[in-house]
Design a protein around this motif. Structure first.
Motif, PDB file in Angstrom:
ATOM      1  N   LEU A   8       0.829  -1.219   0.000  1.00  0.00           N
ATOM      2  CA  LEU A   8       0.000   0.000   0.000  1.00  0.00           C
ATOM      3  C   LEU A   8       0.855   1.256   0.000  1.00  0.00           C
ATOM      4  CD1 LEU A   8      -2.835  -1.031   2.506  1.00  0.00           C
ATOM      5  CD2 LEU A   8      -3.030  -0.737   0.027  1.00  0.00           C
ATOM      6  N   ILE A   9       1.932   1.250   0.808  1.00  0.00           N
ATOM      7  CA  ILE A   9       2.810   2.431   0.836  1.00  0.00           C
ATOM      8  C   ILE A   9       3.465   2.634  -0.526  1.00  0.00           C
ATOM      9  CG2 ILE A   9       4.958   3.324   1.831  1.00  0.00           C
ATOM     10  CD1 ILE A   9       4.146   1.949   4.453  1.00  0.00           C
ATOM     11  N   GLY A  10       3.892   1.530  -1.147  1.00  0.00           N
ATOM     12  CA  GLY A  10       4.498   1.643  -2.477  1.00  0.00           C
ATOM     13  C   GLY A  10       3.527   2.202  -3.496  1.00  0.00           C
ATOM     14  N   VAL A  11       2.270   1.699  -3.452  1.00  0.00           N
ATOM     15  CA  VAL A  11       1.256   2.187  -4.400  1.00  0.00           C
ATOM     16  C   VAL A  11       0.974   3.680  -4.186  1.00  0.00           C
ATOM     17  CG1 VAL A  11      -1.174   1.980  -5.062  1.00  0.00           C
ATOM     18  CG2 VAL A  11       0.204  -0.076  -4.740  1.00  0.00           C
ATOM     19  N   LEU A  12       0.867   4.104  -2.914  1.00  0.00           N
ATOM     20  CA  LEU A  12       0.619   5.528  -2.622  1.00  0.00           C
ATOM     21  C   LEU A  12       1.768   6.401  -3.116  1.00  0.00           C
ATOM     22  CD1 LEU A  12      -0.894   5.259   0.981  1.00  0.00           C
ATOM     23  CD2 LEU A  12      -2.095   5.876  -1.134  1.00  0.00           C
ATOM     24  N   LEU A  13       2.994   5.951  -2.913  1.00  0.00           N
ATOM     25  CA  LEU A  13       4.141   6.729  -3.393  1.00  0.00           C
ATOM     26  C   LEU A  13       4.155   6.823  -4.907  1.00  0.00           C
ATOM     27  CD1 LEU A  13       6.968   5.403  -1.023  1.00  0.00           C
ATOM     28  CD2 LEU A  13       5.918   7.678  -0.997  1.00  0.00           C
ATOM     29  N   LEU A  14       3.836   5.716  -5.589  1.00  0.00           N
ATOM     30  CA  LEU A  14       3.775   5.750  -7.062  1.00  0.00           C
ATOM     31  C   LEU A  14       2.670   6.692  -7.549  1.00  0.00           C
ATOM     32  CD1 LEU A  14       4.276   1.951  -7.911  1.00  0.00           C
ATOM     33  CD2 LEU A  14       5.889   3.810  -8.349  1.00  0.00           C
ATOM     34  N   GLY A  46       1.555   9.310  -5.958  1.00  0.00           N
ATOM     35  CA  GLY A  46       2.011  10.677  -5.751  1.00  0.00           C
ATOM     36  C   GLY A  46       2.997  11.132  -6.812  1.00  0.00           C
ATOM     37  N   VAL A  47       3.903  10.218  -7.207  1.00  0.00           N
ATOM     38  CA  VAL A  47       4.898  10.562  -8.236  1.00  0.00           C
ATOM     39  C   VAL A  47       4.223  10.895  -9.558  1.00  0.00           C
ATOM     40  CG1 VAL A  47       6.739   9.581  -9.660  1.00  0.00           C
ATOM     41  CG2 VAL A  47       6.795   9.280  -7.187  1.00  0.00           C
ATOM     42  N   TRP A  48       3.284  10.038  -9.978  1.00  0.00           N
ATOM     43  CA  TRP A  48       2.638  10.289 -11.273  1.00  0.00           C
ATOM     44  C   TRP A  48       1.620  11.430 -11.206  1.00  0.00           C
ATOM     45  CZ3 TRP A  48       4.679   8.712 -15.539  1.00  0.00           C
ATOM     46  CH2 TRP A  48       5.587   7.640 -15.498  1.00  0.00           C
ATOM     47  N   ALA A  71      10.512  16.656 -19.010  1.00  0.00           N
ATOM     48  CA  ALA A  71      11.485  16.547 -17.915  1.00  0.00           C
ATOM     49  C   ALA A  71      10.862  15.872 -16.705  1.00  0.00           C
ATOM     50  CB  ALA A  71      12.004  17.928 -17.533  1.00  0.00           C
ATOM     51  N   MET A  72       9.608  16.252 -16.412  1.00  0.00           N
ATOM     52  CA  MET A  72       8.933  15.643 -15.260  1.00  0.00           C
ATOM     53  C   MET A  72       8.619  14.176 -15.509  1.00  0.00           C
ATOM     54  SD  MET A  72       8.247  16.451 -12.262  1.00  0.00           S
ATOM     55  CE  MET A  72       7.560  15.491 -10.935  1.00  0.00           C
ATOM     56  N   LEU A  73       8.399  13.807 -16.804  1.00  0.00           N
ATOM     57  CA  LEU A  73       8.154  12.406 -17.145  1.00  0.00           C
ATOM     58  C   LEU A  73       9.379  11.551 -16.797  1.00  0.00           C
ATOM     59  CD1 LEU A  73       6.556  10.116 -18.470  1.00  0.00           C
ATOM     60  CD2 LEU A  73       7.495  10.846 -20.674  1.00  0.00           C
ATOM     61  N   ILE A  74      10.562  12.050 -17.148  1.00  0.00           N
ATOM     62  CA  ILE A  74      11.798  11.310 -16.846  1.00  0.00           C
ATOM     63  C   ILE A  74      11.987  11.185 -15.339  1.00  0.00           C
ATOM     64  CG2 ILE A  74      14.322  11.363 -17.064  1.00  0.00           C
ATOM     65  CD1 ILE A  74      13.906  12.799 -19.746  1.00  0.00           C
ATOM     66  N   ILE A 134      12.091   7.674 -13.025  1.00  0.00           N
ATOM     67  CA  ILE A 134      13.206   7.369 -12.122  1.00  0.00           C
ATOM     68  C   ILE A 134      12.699   7.154 -10.695  1.00  0.00           C
ATOM     69  CG2 ILE A 134      15.324   8.283 -11.068  1.00  0.00           C
ATOM     70  CD1 ILE A 134      15.843   9.723 -13.741  1.00  0.00           C
ATOM     71  N   LEU A 135      11.812   8.040 -10.235  1.00  0.00           N
ATOM     72  CA  LEU A 135      11.280   7.906  -8.878  1.00  0.00           C
ATOM     73  C   LEU A 135      10.452   6.624  -8.725  1.00  0.00           C
ATOM     74  CD1 LEU A 135      10.211  11.590  -8.102  1.00  0.00           C
ATOM     75  CD2 LEU A 135      12.159  10.331  -7.169  1.00  0.00           C
ATOM     76  N   SER A 136       9.741   6.232  -9.776  1.00  0.00           N
ATOM     77  CA  SER A 136       8.953   4.988  -9.722  1.00  0.00           C
ATOM     78  C   SER A 136       9.857   3.771  -9.561  1.00  0.00           C
ATOM     79  CB  SER A 136       8.107   4.847 -10.990  1.00  0.00           C
ATOM     80  OG  SER A 136       7.184   5.903 -11.095  1.00  0.00           O
ATOM     81  N   LEU A 137      10.967   3.757 -10.310  1.00  0.00           N
ATOM     82  CA  LEU A 137      11.924   2.658 -10.195  1.00  0.00           C
ATOM     83  C   LEU A 137      12.533   2.604  -8.794  1.00  0.00           C
ATOM     84  CD1 LEU A 137      13.720   2.922 -13.663  1.00  0.00           C
ATOM     85  CD2 LEU A 137      12.038   1.207 -12.937  1.00  0.00           C
ATOM     86  N   VAL A 138      12.788   3.795  -8.209  1.00  0.00           N
ATOM     87  CA  VAL A 138      13.352   3.850  -6.854  1.00  0.00           C
ATOM     88  C   VAL A 138      12.368   3.265  -5.849  1.00  0.00           C
ATOM     89  CG1 VAL A 138      14.086   5.398  -4.999  1.00  0.00           C
ATOM     90  CG2 VAL A 138      14.901   5.774  -7.329  1.00  0.00           C
ATOM     91  N   VAL A 139      11.070   3.596  -5.989  1.00  0.00           N
ATOM     92  CA  VAL A 139      10.051   3.092  -5.072  1.00  0.00           C
ATOM     93  C   VAL A 139       9.950   1.566  -5.168  1.00  0.00           C
ATOM     94  CG1 VAL A 139       7.575   3.047  -4.563  1.00  0.00           C
ATOM     95  CG2 VAL A 139       8.716   5.228  -5.041  1.00  0.00           C
ATOM     96  N   ILE A 140       9.921   1.044  -6.407  1.00  0.00           N
ATOM     97  CA  ILE A 140       9.826  -0.412  -6.605  1.00  0.00           C
ATOM     98  C   ILE A 140      11.058  -1.109  -6.034  1.00  0.00           C
ATOM     99  CG2 ILE A 140       9.764  -2.232  -8.361  1.00  0.00           C
ATOM    100  CD1 ILE A 140       8.145  -0.252 -10.116  1.00  0.00           C
ATOM    101  N   ALA A 141      12.245  -0.521  -6.292  1.00  0.00           N
ATOM    102  CA  ALA A 141      13.480  -1.103  -5.759  1.00  0.00           C
ATOM    103  C   ALA A 141      13.486  -1.084  -4.234  1.00  0.00           C
ATOM    104  CB  ALA A 141      14.693  -0.348  -6.307  1.00  0.00           C
ATOM    105  N   GLY A 142      12.935  -0.004  -3.648  1.00  0.00           N
ATOM    106  CA  GLY A 142      12.884   0.081  -2.189  1.00  0.00           C
ATOM    107  C   GLY A 142      12.022  -1.005  -1.573  1.00  0.00           C
ATOM    108  N   VAL A 143      10.865  -1.286  -2.198  1.00  0.00           N
ATOM    109  CA  VAL A 143       9.990  -2.356  -1.698  1.00  0.00           C
ATOM    110  C   VAL A 143      10.684  -3.709  -1.819  1.00  0.00           C
ATOM    111  CG1 VAL A 143       7.795  -3.558  -2.057  1.00  0.00           C
ATOM    112  CG2 VAL A 143       7.891  -1.054  -2.207  1.00  0.00           C
TER     113      VAL A 143
END
Length: 477
Positions: A238-244, A246-248, A258-261, A265-274
């Protein structure tokens, strides 16, 4: 050879894969009191190499033992279809002896292995050996371990294609020696195996090793995190989904490239963190160390240089057959046949070959090249505070058991909360690991409770608590 399990009832089952079923009689199974409780727990809680997997079935308080043999073949029929070479003969018994030597590491008894060709199983080749272990309180055979092993060595020699009479006579000599031991026969077989390879034609041996790589089994230590509770898994998702989300949401508000890139990157960081939290690292949680079998291909034999004209060879020999035999045989004992096929005497050509081997350079182990005084000696010990005075408990054995029982322990502790056999310290290399032996009050490392029957590698200054007793593990040079 008589059946070593003739006192019990055995069935072969082919349904649901291959199984061997063991009962006390055809009508009656075993009871819980018939088994060695600690040994049974060790076998069921750990994957032990070279041991047939065991499972129990209890019906009306009667227990049947099942050994899984799916995909395996009995030793004798396997040898009929794929005749043993001398090298396979050596590999077979080196693996059998290694299984017996490893038994102490898993709190098993050598005398409960069944060393009979009818109950030894082979996998893809003679390097994959599986033994049957009977965890009953009573012994399963009237003969001793050494007697069974000697008979097996002699019986399987009849299946060897192209038996080397000179080398087998050396084995016979050692079998008759009163100082027969597992370490000694394993060392002898290893040296004869090396000589067998070195005695082959160099080019043929090189091509054979290069064209026929063999898979061997190695034990690899694996570190993994303890499984997460389902509630924690749900929260982390749930925390990962909420962070994703928020990013999008930020990308949708900005709407530029620029914001798309940045969002990707932030999405990959969130997935890697989980992923890291689930499988790699968690704050204050130590990984579990387990062992698993890994199949690896053996390296091809190195090319050996020969100079036939000068009769020089670069083959390196560690120890000749005569040297092994001289150390193994005392008082010049003569070999009695005892039903074994008589072999031809050593010919003059054999003696010339042996003299050629004796003249070769002795290979020294790497540790022998280092002066004794310059080698680092690692000390492992436990420190405990007893009434204001520190006591050191030195660890030198490969297996060191602590508990309140007077038998089966290396250190007797009578303090409150300690089980009869509480923990076992297992030597890994320069350090030790620790294993809880199913103690009622558990074992704690640095205030974290460990899982029973799993080995945890220790670091210097780790605290170990059993009951109300606390040790500090130390490593020093």
């Amino acid at each position: 050879m008589s059946n070593p399990l003739e006192l019990y009832h055995i069935d072969q089952l082919e349904s649901n894969g291959g199984y061997v079923k063991l009962k006390q009689t055809n009508e009656k199974g075993f009871t819980a009191d018939d088994f060695q409780d600690l040994q049974l727990k060790m076998i069921q809680s750990n994957h032990i190499p070279r041991l047939l997997p065991i499972s129990l079935e209890e019906i009306n308080e009667e227990i049947t033992v099942f050994y899984k043999t799916e995909g395996l073949r009995k030793l004798r029929p396997f040898a009929k279809e794929r005749p043993l070479s001398m090298q396979n003969y050596y590999a077979l018994f080196i693996n059998i002896i290694q299984a017996l030597q490893d038994s102490n590491n898993n709190m098993l008894s050598e005398d409960h292995f069944v060393l009979d060709e009818e109950y030894i199983y082979i996998g893809d080749g003679y390097h994959q050996v599986y033994l049957m272990y009977i965890p009953l309180k009573e012994g399963v055979t009237n003969s001793t371990l050494y007697e069974s092993l000697k008979k097996l060595l002699l019986n399987m020699a009849g299946e060897v294609k192209g038996l080397n009479g000179v080398q087998f006579k050396t084995i016979l000599n050692y079998i008759k020696d009163p100082g027969f031991s597992l370490h000694g026969i394993k060392q002898l077989l290893s040296q004869l195996q090396k000589q067998g390879y070195q005695g082959e034609d160099e080019e043929a041996a090189y091509q054979r090793e290069a064209s026929q790589p063999k898979e061997i089994i190695k034990i690899k230590k694996v570190r993994k995190m303890p499984p997460l509770a389902s509630k924690i898994k749900t929260y982390s998702i749930l925390i990962g989904v909420l962070l994703l989300a928020g990013v999008w949401r930020l990308y949708m508000d900005a709407g530029n490239t620029a914001m798309l890139i940045v969002s990707i990157i932030l999405s990959l960081v969130v997935i890697a963190g989980v992923y890291v939290y689930w499988f790699v690292w968690r704050p204050g949680v130590k990984p579990i160390i387990t062992e698993k079998e890994v199949k690896v291909k053996s390296k091809p034999a190195k090319q050996v240089a020969f100079r036939k004209n000068n009769k020089e060879t670069n083959v390196v020999e560690q120890q000749t057959v005569e040297e092994i035999s001289a150390t193994a045989i005392t008082n010049n004992q003569q070999v009695q046949n005892q039903g074994v096929t008589e072999f031809e005497p050593i010919t003059s050509s054999d003696e010339e070959k042996q003299e050629e081997i004796n003249d070769q350079t002795m290979l020294l182990d790497e540790t022998e090249m280092i002066p004794e005084q310059s080698r680092k000696k690692i000390r492992n010990y436990l420190v405990i505070d007893r009434d204001g005075e520190e006591e050191e408990i030195h660890l030198e054995k490969d297996n060191f058991v602590i508990g309140r029982a007077e038998k089966g322990t290396d250190l007797i502790e009578k303090a409150v909360g300690i089980s009869r056999l509480h923990v076992e310290l297992v030597k890994l290399s320069d350090t030790y690991g620790i294993k809880d032996l199913g103690a009622k009050n558990g074992t704690y490392i640095n205030n974290e409770k460990i899982i029973p029957y799993k080995i945890y590698e220790l670091s210097s200054d780790d605290s170990i608590q059993i009951g109300k007793t606390v040790y500090t593990y130390k490593v020093s040079e």
